[in-house]
Design an enzyme around this catalytic site. Structure first.
Site, mmCIF file in Angstrom:
data_model
loop_
_atom_site.group_PDB
_atom_site.id
_atom_site.type_symbol
_atom_site.label_atom_id
_atom_site.label_comp_id
_atom_site.label_asym_id
_atom_site.label_seq_id
_atom_site.Cartn_x
_atom_site.Cartn_y
_atom_site.Cartn_z
ATOM 1 N N HIS A 102 39.826 8.977 28.506
ATOM 2 C CA HIS A 102 38.433 9.316 28.175
ATOM 3 C C HIS A 102 37.756 8.064 27.619
ATOM 4 O O HIS A 102 38.364 7.286 26.887
ATOM 5 C CB HIS A 102 38.401 10.453 27.149
ATOM 6 C CG HIS A 102 37.030 11.036 26.976
ATOM 7 N ND1 HIS A 102 36.045 10.404 26.258
ATOM 8 C CD2 HIS A 102 36.468 12.174 27.462
ATOM 9 C CE1 HIS A 102 34.935 11.141 26.300
ATOM 10 N NE2 HIS A 102 35.170 12.217 27.016
ATOM 11 N N GLY A 180 27.471 12.979 26.368
ATOM 12 C CA GLY A 180 26.909 13.349 25.068
ATOM 13 C C GLY A 180 25.482 12.878 24.856
ATOM 14 O O GLY A 180 24.970 12.924 23.738
ATOM 15 N N SER A 219 27.075 15.442 30.202
ATOM 16 C CA SER A 219 25.899 16.297 29.949
ATOM 17 C C SER A 219 25.726 17.415 30.977
ATOM 18 O O SER A 219 24.612 17.746 31.377
ATOM 19 C CB SER A 219 24.630 15.445 29.849
ATOM 20 O OG SER A 219 24.742 14.540 28.762
ATOM 21 N N GLY A 241 29.869 18.893 25.176
ATOM 22 C CA GLY A 241 28.960 19.659 24.314
ATOM 23 C C GLY A 241 28.801 21.123 24.723
ATOM 24 O O GLY A 241 28.925 22.027 23.882
#
Ligand code: PEP
Length: 260
Positions: A102, A180, A219, A241
């Site tokens: 990541h 994010g 996102s 998120g």
């Protein structure tokens, strides 16, 4: 063309709670059917309780193909590595997948592509399927270096393990500038990169290139998921998120199922 079952993987990062696991399972129980695979990657301290929660809701879990994944693992097998988590431990708590490489781990914890490749090897040795994250920075994209960066990240693993190791792997394309930030890649940008990755692997093995699932991350939310997930080379998503909101995450799984 091969049928690739979509995956929606939740990366809770350093967030979430036991309560979120319970909420998720409640919402999944209300969802009639889904063909996507669902992977929940909570902080490691929640794996135990999530594993228990999953076993208490085995019908829902089977219906929605819900499994657990780790967010990271050590490239070492065992030993004096304070704070690290071994692949065997993830296994013990029911994980089938593990996220590796990541961008937050690469940039904040100094994980080089070489270490990422070692983690790929260790994940497979421990019977886990690596979800290998690759993606370019905004500066690299603006300098037209996106494919060069991706080739470098892929080659670091390919050079170590060879193409056939990708028979048991998932790739997540995560442009760093989209993680994010609320600013997702456009479906066209995502498709272009996914097709590039698939072609790259296809050159080495048409079988692997056709079969491998490539997730988009950055996102993803219910309002943009359908357009992303229906692109021909996008096989689901890695979601940060929006995975912390049970309704949104379950909705993403429904959308992914419909995109198959
Ligand atoms: C991620 O952390 O892998 C991610 C894609 O985060 P977000 O969905 O919040 O952009």
């Amino acid at each position: 063309m091969a049928t690739r079952r979509p995956i929606v993987a939740a990366n809770w990062k350093m967030a979430g709670s036991r309560q979120l696991g319970a909420e998720l399972l409640e919402k999944f129980a209300l969802l009639s059917d889904s063909s996507a695979e669902v992977v929940i990657c909570p902080p490691a301290v929640y794996l135990d309780s999530l594993q228990q929660q999953l076993s208490e809701h085995s019908d829902t879990v089977a219906q929605h193909r819900i499994t657990l994944g780790g967010q990271n693992l050590s490239h070492q097998e065992f030993g004096a590595y304070t704070g690290e988590i071994a692949g065997s431990m993830l296994n013990e708590f029911g994980c089938r997948y593990v996220i590796i490489g990541h961008s937050e781990r690469r940039s904040m914890y100094g994980e080089s592509s070489d270490i990422v490749a070692d983690k790929f090897v260790m994940a497979q040795k421990m019977g886990l399927t690596p979800i290998l994250c690759v993606g370019e920075s905004l500066a690299a994209r603006e300098a037209n270096r996106t494919f060069e960066v991706l080739n470098g990240e892929l080659n670091a693993v390919l050079d170590k393990v060879g193409i056939m190791a990708f028979d048991n792997a998932v790739i997540a394309y995560e442009p760093i500038w989209a993680i994010g930030t609320g600013k997702s890649a456009t479906p066209e940008q995502a498709q272009e990169v996914h097709a590039f990755i698939r072609q790259r692997l296809m050159q080495l093995s048409p079988y692997i290139g056709e079969k491998i699932r490539i997730l988009y991350g950055g996102s993803v939310k219910p309002s943009n998921a359908a357009d992303l997930f229906t692109r021909p080379d996008v096989d689901g998503g890695l979601v940060g998120g929006a995975s912390l909101n049970a309704s949104d995450f379950v909705e993403l799984c429904r959308i992914a199922s419909e995109s198959e």
